[in-house]
Design a protein around this motif. Structure first.
Motif, short mmCIF file in Angstrom:
data_model
loop_
_atom_site.label_atom_id
_atom_site.label_comp_id
_atom_site.label_asym_id
_atom_site.label_seq_id
_atom_site.Cartn_x
_atom_site.Cartn_y
_atom_site.Cartn_z
N PHE A 37 -18.49 27.90 33.64
CA PHE A 37 -17.87 26.60 33.42
C PHE A 37 -18.56 25.91 32.25
N ARG A 38 -17.89 24.95 31.67
CA ARG A 38 -18.51 24.16 30.61
C ARG A 38 -18.11 22.71 30.76
N GLN A 39 -18.97 21.85 30.24
CA GLN A 39 -18.72 20.42 30.37
C GLN A 39 -19.30 19.69 29.17
N THR A 40 -18.52 18.73 28.67
CA THR A 40 -18.99 17.84 27.62
C THR A 40 -19.03 16.43 28.19
N PRO A 41 -19.86 15.56 27.62
CA PRO A 41 -19.99 14.19 28.16
C PRO A 41 -18.63 13.50 28.26
N ALA A 91 -20.64 22.64 24.34
CA ALA A 91 -20.68 22.11 25.71
C ALA A 91 -21.95 22.59 26.39
N MET A 92 -22.19 22.01 27.56
CA MET A 92 -23.18 22.57 28.48
C MET A 92 -22.46 23.61 29.31
N TYR A 93 -23.01 24.81 29.35
CA TYR A 93 -22.38 25.90 30.08
C TYR A 93 -23.15 26.16 31.39
N PHE A 94 -22.40 26.30 32.46
CA PHE A 94 -22.95 26.54 33.78
C PHE A 94 -22.37 27.82 34.36
N CYS A 95 -23.20 28.55 35.10
CA CYS A 95 -22.65 29.63 35.90
C CYS A 95 -22.70 29.21 37.36
N ALA A 96 -21.79 29.78 38.13
CA ALA A 96 -21.66 29.44 39.54
C ALA A 96 -21.42 30.72 40.34
N PHE A 97 -21.93 30.74 41.56
CA PHE A 97 -21.90 31.93 42.41
C PHE A 97 -20.99 31.70 43.61
N SER A 98 -20.23 32.76 43.95
CA SER A 98 -19.44 32.72 45.16
C SER A 98 -19.48 34.07 45.85
N ASP A 99 -19.70 34.04 47.17
CA ASP A 99 -19.61 35.27 47.96
C ASP A 99 -18.29 35.32 48.71
N ARG A 100 -17.36 34.47 48.34
CA ARG A 100 -16.09 34.39 49.03
C ARG A 100 -14.90 34.81 48.19
N VAL A 101 -15.15 35.26 46.95
CA VAL A 101 -14.06 35.62 46.05
C VAL A 101 -14.24 37.05 45.60
N ASN A 102 -13.21 37.88 45.81
CA ASN A 102 -13.29 39.27 45.39
C ASN A 102 -12.40 39.50 44.18
N ASN A 103 -11.12 39.66 44.40
CA ASN A 103 -10.20 39.81 43.28
C ASN A 103 -9.80 38.44 42.77
N ILE A 104 -9.83 38.26 41.47
CA ILE A 104 -9.46 36.96 40.91
C ILE A 104 -8.26 37.09 39.98
#
Length: 126
Positions: A37-41, A91-104
């Motif tokens: 994900f990314r975010q700008t002010p 932007a500020m870039y973030f990574c995020a984790f999920s153990d609930r998503v397989n096929n996207i």
């Protein structure tokens, strides 16, 4: 507890490249989803790419063909390779984790992500 640490951000000129890394710790299984994900002010956080537990990938239109997400399964690291960077990618870039998503088939909603990294800044100058 799952923890994520991003690295690899920096400043580049338009047309340049960067590779972001997201190191995952505290999870014993090798199948998991990571979203970038990314975010700008002043703007909402935007999902740009994701890799599912089955290694399926998705990219939003503005980065498709320029960004690539991959993983080193043994090292629990997910990469976001960013090429032909443009000022609008700043932007500020973030990574995020999920153990609930397989096929996207799309960027999963933020509510499905269990843990987030602290972010790494990417600045692209024209």
């Amino acid at each position: 507890e799952v923890q994520l640490v991003e690295s690899g951000g920096g400043s580049v000129q338009a047309g340049g490249s960067l590779r972001l890394s997201c190191a995952v710790s505290g999870y014993r299984y090798r199948s998991y989803c990571v979203g970038w994900f990314r975010q700008t002010p002043g703007k909402e956080r935007e999902g740009v790419a994701a890799i599912g537990g089955d290694d399926s990938t998705f990219y939003i239109g503005s980065v498709r063909g320029r960004f690539s997400v991959s993983r080193d399964t043994a090292k629990y690291i997910v990469y976001l390779e960013m090429n032909n960077l443009q000022p609008e990618d700043t932007a500020m870039y973030f990574c995020a984790f999920s153990d609930r998503v397989n096929n996207i088939l799309n960027i999963p909603p933020t509510s499905l992500f269990n843990a987030w990294g602290q972010g790494t800044q990417v600045t692209v100058s024209s």
